[in-house]
Design an enzyme around this catalytic site. Structure first.
Site, mmCIF file in Angstrom:
data_model
loop_
_atom_site.group_PDB
_atom_site.id
_atom_site.type_symbol
_atom_site.label_atom_id
_atom_site.label_comp_id
_atom_site.label_asym_id
_atom_site.label_seq_id
_atom_site.Cartn_x
_atom_site.Cartn_y
_atom_site.Cartn_z
ATOM 1 N N ASP A 108 -0.809 6.116 -5.890
ATOM 2 C CA ASP A 108 -2.398 7.008 -6.146
ATOM 3 C C ASP A 108 -1.551 8.030 -6.459
ATOM 4 O O ASP A 108 -0.531 8.644 -7.145
ATOM 5 C CB ASP A 108 -2.827 7.550 -4.452
ATOM 6 C CG ASP A 108 -2.749 6.785 -3.569
ATOM 7 O OD1 ASP A 108 -3.651 6.512 -3.651
ATOM 8 O OD2 ASP A 108 -2.447 6.456 -2.734
ATOM 9 N N GLU A 111 0.557 -0.784 -4.973
ATOM 10 C CA GLU A 111 -0.657 0.538 -4.891
ATOM 11 C C GLU A 111 0.205 1.287 -4.488
ATOM 12 O O GLU A 111 0.605 2.077 -4.090
ATOM 13 C CB GLU A 111 -1.816 -0.008 -3.274
ATOM 14 C CG GLU A 111 -2.954 0.198 -4.212
ATOM 15 C CD GLU A 111 -2.899 2.161 -2.880
ATOM 16 O OE1 GLU A 111 -4.165 2.973 -3.160
ATOM 17 O OE2 GLU A 111 -1.902 2.421 -2.318
ATOM 18 N N GLU A 159 -4.780 3.543 -7.998
ATOM 19 C CA GLU A 159 -5.484 4.317 -8.021
ATOM 20 C C GLU A 159 -6.031 5.908 -7.947
ATOM 21 O O GLU A 159 -5.380 6.585 -7.609
ATOM 22 C CB GLU A 159 -5.937 4.678 -6.087
ATOM 23 C CG GLU A 159 -7.169 4.789 -5.593
ATOM 24 C CD GLU A 159 -7.753 5.078 -4.258
ATOM 25 O OE1 GLU A 159 -6.639 4.905 -3.918
ATOM 26 O OE2 GLU A 159 -8.111 5.198 -3.725
ATOM 27 N N HIS A 175 0.669 -0.859 -0.544
ATOM 28 C CA HIS A 175 0.185 -0.500 0.222
ATOM 29 C C HIS A 175 0.665 1.087 -0.162
ATOM 30 O O HIS A 175 1.849 0.930 0.344
ATOM 31 C CB HIS A 175 -0.657 -0.023 0.982
ATOM 32 C CG HIS A 175 -2.396 1.927 1.257
ATOM 33 N ND1 HIS A 175 -1.781 1.904 2.265
ATOM 34 C CD2 HIS A 175 -2.963 1.186 0.613
ATOM 35 C CE1 HIS A 175 -2.893 2.844 2.369
ATOM 36 N NE2 HIS A 175 -3.616 2.490 0.856
ATOM 37 N N HIS A 226 -0.808 10.790 -3.053
ATOM 38 C CA HIS A 226 -2.002 10.138 -2.180
ATOM 39 C C HIS A 226 -2.734 12.004 -1.977
ATOM 40 O O HIS A 226 -4.161 12.031 -2.533
ATOM 41 C CB HIS A 226 -1.693 10.146 -0.961
ATOM 42 C CG HIS A 226 -3.002 9.940 -0.631
ATOM 43 N ND1 HIS A 226 -4.113 10.226 0.640
ATOM 44 C CD2 HIS A 226 -3.730 7.764 -0.133
ATOM 45 C CE1 HIS A 226 -4.498 9.529 1.091
ATOM 46 N NE2 HIS A 226 -4.883 8.658 0.263
HETATM 47 O O1 G3P Z 1 -7.054 1.324 -2.279
HETATM 48 C C1 G3P Z 1 -6.876 1.156 -1.391
HETATM 49 C C2 G3P Z 1 -6.472 2.200 -0.529
HETATM 50 O O2 G3P Z 1 -5.377 2.849 -0.974
HETATM 51 C C3 G3P Z 1 -8.063 3.025 -0.234
HETATM 52 O O3 G3P Z 1 -7.157 4.694 0.679
HETATM 53 O O4 G3P Z 1 -7.205 7.021 1.121
HETATM 54 O O5 G3P Z 1 -5.667 4.797 1.113
HETATM 55 O O6 G3P Z 1 -5.889 5.700 -1.028
HETATM 56 P P1 G3P Z 1 -5.855 5.444 0.616
HETATM 57 MG MG MG Z 2 -4.735 4.063 -2.971
#
Ligand code: G3P
Ligand code: MG
Length: 252
Positions: free
Chosen positions: A40, A38, A112, A11, A53
């Site tokens: 952003d 993952e 994401e 993450h 993010h």
């Molecule tokens: O994609 C899973 C997670 O990353 C979603 O929440 O706020 O960490 O981007 P966030």
């Molecule tokens: Mg995320």
């Protein structure tokens, strides 16, 4: 990968050990054996996809301002590592293209998409980097529907942070999504059964605690998002003992 394995997403990279969404965090995640990363995505002022993010640079860099107001040059001049530790002072906010170049086809990337405007720019970049193995997700389900319309073969995952998950799941099914990504607090047998019945994998976010991870895998999750892929490797291996390979559904 082995279809019996639990899929472990790092993450924002190995964000427990390095500043989130940086190449340092991604390299550590790969070294720790994560199956995928993952990250952003927001757009810069010139509409270049950037890996960060928040809507602003305030929390994760030494600068201030809204990402969409800053040029790539301004964004990349910021120190995106010192807030985490002085040892990462050289880290910059990567462009998505830099991450594609770094990843090649070695490991899967979960993009994401945080701002709806980034969808089109990401599709354009994917046209150029066809070898990159991606799963595109978002909380913005209108955006995912639009991406599916423009690019029907694009692998999608629907993020869900609401107890009213049936409608988002229905939309995910309509878009032929590969996976459903609920918050860990939403994971229940009915959710897992409904998703799997429709052929979607269920990957939950975000879990760093081994006990919680074990429970999620027992309930039928076939993938997890963690800030600490090193710590969860062992659990993922234990999970292989009781994971039903069909839980991966269409994702692989
Ligand atoms: O994609 C899973 C997670 O990353 C979603 O929440 O706020 O960490 O981007 P966030
Ligand atoms: Mg995320």
């Amino acid at each position: 990968m082995n279809l019996k394995s639990v899929f472990l997403w790092a993450h924002r990279g190995f964000s427990a050990q390095a500043p989130e969404n940086t190449l340092a965090a991604f390299s550590l995640a790969e070294a720790a054996g994560a199956d995928g990363i993952e990250l952003d995505v927001h757009l810069s002022r010139e509409k270049v996809p950037m890996v960060i993010h928040d809507e602003t640079v305030d929390r994760t860099t030494d600068g201030r301002g809204v990402v969409a107001d800053l040029t790539v040059r301004q964004l990349q001049s910021l120190d995106a590592g010192s807030w985490f530790s002085g040892q990462f002072a050289a880290e910059a906010i990567p462009t998505l293209e830099e991450v594609f170049q770094w990843a090649g086809d070695r490991l899967r990337l979960n993009l994401e998409i945080k701002s709806a405007a980034a969808g089109k720019a990401v599709l354009d970049l994917l046209d150029v980097y066809a070898q990159v193995d991606v799963l595109v997700s978002s909380f913005d389900h209108d955006l995912l529907s639009e991406l599916h319309r423009c690019s029907p073969a694009l692998p999608l995952a629907f993020l869900c942070d609401s107890h009213f998950w049936r409608r988002p799941l229905k939309r995910a099914i309509a878009c032929e999504a590969r996976a459903f990504h609920p918050s860990v607090r939403l994971v229940s047998r009915p959710l897992i059964n409904a998703a799997r019945h429709a052929g979607l994998a269920v990957h939950a976010w975000t879990v760093d605690d081994p006990g919680t991870a074990r429970n999620l895998l027992r309930r039928g999750c076939s993938g997890l998002f963690t800030n600490n892929p090193g710590k969860l490797q062992e659990i993922a291996r234990i999970g292989e003992n009781f994971l039903d390979p069909s839980a991966h559904a269409r994702i692989f």
